[in-house]
Each structure stands twice: as C-alpha cells, then as structure tokens.
Design an enzyme around this catalytic site. Structure first.
Site, mmCIF file in Angstrom:
data_model
loop_
_atom_site.group_PDB
_atom_site.id
_atom_site.type_symbol
_atom_site.label_atom_id
_atom_site.label_comp_id
_atom_site.label_asym_id
_atom_site.label_seq_id
_atom_site.Cartn_x
_atom_site.Cartn_y
_atom_site.Cartn_z
ATOM 1 N N LYS A 8 -15.193 33.019 60.427
ATOM 2 C CA LYS A 8 -15.636 31.876 59.614
ATOM 3 C C LYS A 8 -16.657 31.032 60.370
ATOM 4 O O LYS A 8 -17.654 30.570 59.792
ATOM 5 C CB LYS A 8 -14.432 31.016 59.226
ATOM 6 C CG LYS A 8 -14.779 29.746 58.446
ATOM 7 C CD LYS A 8 -15.442 30.041 57.112
ATOM 8 C CE LYS A 8 -15.831 28.773 56.349
ATOM 9 N NZ LYS A 8 -14.686 28.030 55.836
ATOM 10 N N LYS A 35 -18.477 19.567 61.192
ATOM 11 C CA LYS A 35 -17.254 19.928 61.909
ATOM 12 C C LYS A 35 -17.252 21.414 62.253
ATOM 13 O O LYS A 35 -16.958 21.802 63.393
ATOM 14 C CB LYS A 35 -16.040 19.588 61.052
ATOM 15 C CG LYS A 35 -14.701 19.869 61.733
ATOM 16 C CD LYS A 35 -13.598 20.174 60.734
ATOM 17 C CE LYS A 35 -13.754 21.574 60.160
ATOM 18 N NZ LYS A 35 -12.619 22.007 59.328
#
Length: 285
Positions: free
Chosen positions: A164, A233
């Site tokens: 990811k 983030k």
C-alpha cells in the site's frame, strides 16, 4: 457474523456495502453521530466497542495509535481464532507487532489496506493487499469478496502495508507529475481536455490521468473522499520505511516533499486531488 470498527468515509462505505450484499454487520465508532447513522442504515450497535466485535472484524482506523488503542479494548472480547481484517494504512513495523499480540491472544490479525476509495468500497470494486496468515485469509475470503474485486495475498504480516505504501507513494508522485505536465501542455495551447485522451491512449497514462483528472479535477468536484492529510500521512510512512531500510528516493522523494511544501495551498482537510490542480495552476511552495 462480521463487524466494522471505524465509521469514517471508508468504514461507512464498507458497512453499507455489506448491508447491501445481505450481511447484518455490527459496527462501532467513537463518534455518536456515526454510530447513529450506522444503526439507521441497518447495522447493530453494541453497548460498547467490546460488545461490537465478532469472529470476523474489519478495522478502518486513521493511524497506528488508534489501532493500538482499539486492540486493547477488543482483544479480551474476541473469540478464539477470530480474524481481524485491518484495512487501515499503517507502519509495517507496527502491524507486525499487532500480529504478534494477536497471536499471543489466540486470534489472527491481517493487515489488509485497500485501494479504490469510498466509491470502490461502495461498489465492491476495491483492491485489497493482505499480509498475514494465509489460512486466516482463506476463512475471511467469502466475506471480503463482497468488498473487493482484487484480493491479493502479498506475504507475511506487514507485506500488505508495504504494498500500500509503495502504491500511494506512486499515486502521490503521479499527481505531482500530471499537474506539472498538463500545465506545460496548457501553456503551449493544448488544454487537459484535449491532452488526456492522448495520454490515456498512449504510454504516459496512469490512474491519475485516467480517473482523477477526468472525474474530480476537471469538473472541479474534488469529492473523492480521500483527504490531502491522509495522503500526507501515507507518504510520510513511505518515507519512514525508506529511511529504516536506507533506500534513497530521489524522484519520489522530491514529489513527497512537495506534498509538505504545498500544505498552505492544499490543507490537510482538502481533497487530495487539489494538489495536482494547484500545480497545474502554477502554485509554488
């Protein structure tokens, strides 16, 4: 039975998808209004978070600390051999620790971050990249097939998060490069509406040119459901992983830096596609 813990944009979309496919999920969120919305949609809300988990529990949470806190509450309530499917995007190092904690409790923890956004969750078309025990994933697969079009077992704990972070580092970079390249075309008199069909039929295409620009940037809707803060983030986690492994990131590192430098022009609460639009407009850090 299935439960969804964390009812933000992604968690709520997954919950509604499960309801639409005939499941009767339990749900929980710290936010009372989100719990009320989930109950109105048809989910069962327990007396507290520990009362809301079951043998298959999906997490959709914002960061490592939130997952650690939730695990502390739910571990004692989970039945033996329960499977936690954590769709949050987290540090690979952190999820390996979570998996060890789960193993010590007699339950399974899968790191299973997703790609496709709330729209993909609602349509059941997400990609899910999973790290962890293969047998636990096999048990969860009949459920997850209602949420995903591509369910990929990447490897042991943490592998799903690595996949990811690599994916989102590329997406973040593609938003930067597409914004700049399309600005060059516009300056030369060829607007994105004319350029994108060319790019998407040739080797310069990416998901950013095929989906993000036509769907959210050119129409100006900027309602993808994924914020610039969340992308920052994820990019930060990718850079942290690179530092841990001493892997230099020259091009993607510079693209990642622009996400920080353009914070004033594209604040955390803005849709993440606005960064590409800002670069197209010539915004400078």
């Amino acid at each position: 039975m299935v439960a969804v813990i964390g009812l933000g944009n992604m968690g709520m979309a997954m919950l509604k998808r499960l309801l639409a496919t005939g499941h009767q999920p339990r749900a929980w969120d710290l936010d009372l209004a989100k719990r009320a919305a989930a109950q109105q949609a048809g989910a069962a809300i327990g007396a507290d978070i520990a009362d809301s988990v079951t043998d298959l529990t999906i997490f959709s949470l914002p960061h490592d600390a939130a997952v650690a806190e939730v695990l502390g509450h739910v571990f004692p309530a989970l039945p033996q051999d329960a499977v936690i499917i954590d769709t949050s995007t987290l540090s690979p190092r952190a999820v390996r620790g979570f998996a060890e904690q789960a193993k010590a409790r007699g339950v399974f923890y899968l790191d299973a971050p997703v790609s496709g956004g709330p729209a993909g969750a609602a349509a059941g078309s997400m990609a899910m990249m999973v790290g962890g025990d293969a047998a636990a994933l096999e048990r969860a697969t009949p459920l997850l097939q209602h949420l995903t079009a591509r369910l990929l077992h990447i490897g042991p704990s943490g592998a799903g998060q690595v996949a990811k972070l690599v994916n989102n580092l590329l997406v973040a970079s593609h938003l930067v490069t597409a914004g700049e390249a399309l600005r060059l075309g516009a300056a030369a008199g060829v607007l994105p509406e004319a350029l994108l069909p060319v790019l998407n039929g040739a080797s310069g295409r990416s998901a950013v040119t095929e989906v993000n620009w036509p769907r959210w940037i050119i129409p100006g809707s900027f309602d993808s459901g994924f914020s610039a803060g969340l992308m920052r983030k994820d990019v930060g986690l990718a850079l942290e992983l690179a530092r841990e492994l001493d892997v230099p990131l020259e091009a993607t590192g510079r693209a990642a830096a622009l996400w920080q430098e353009l914070r004033a022009a594209v604040p955390d609460e803005a849709d993440f596609n606005r960064l590409s639009a800002a670069l197209f407009a010539g915004t400078k850090p």
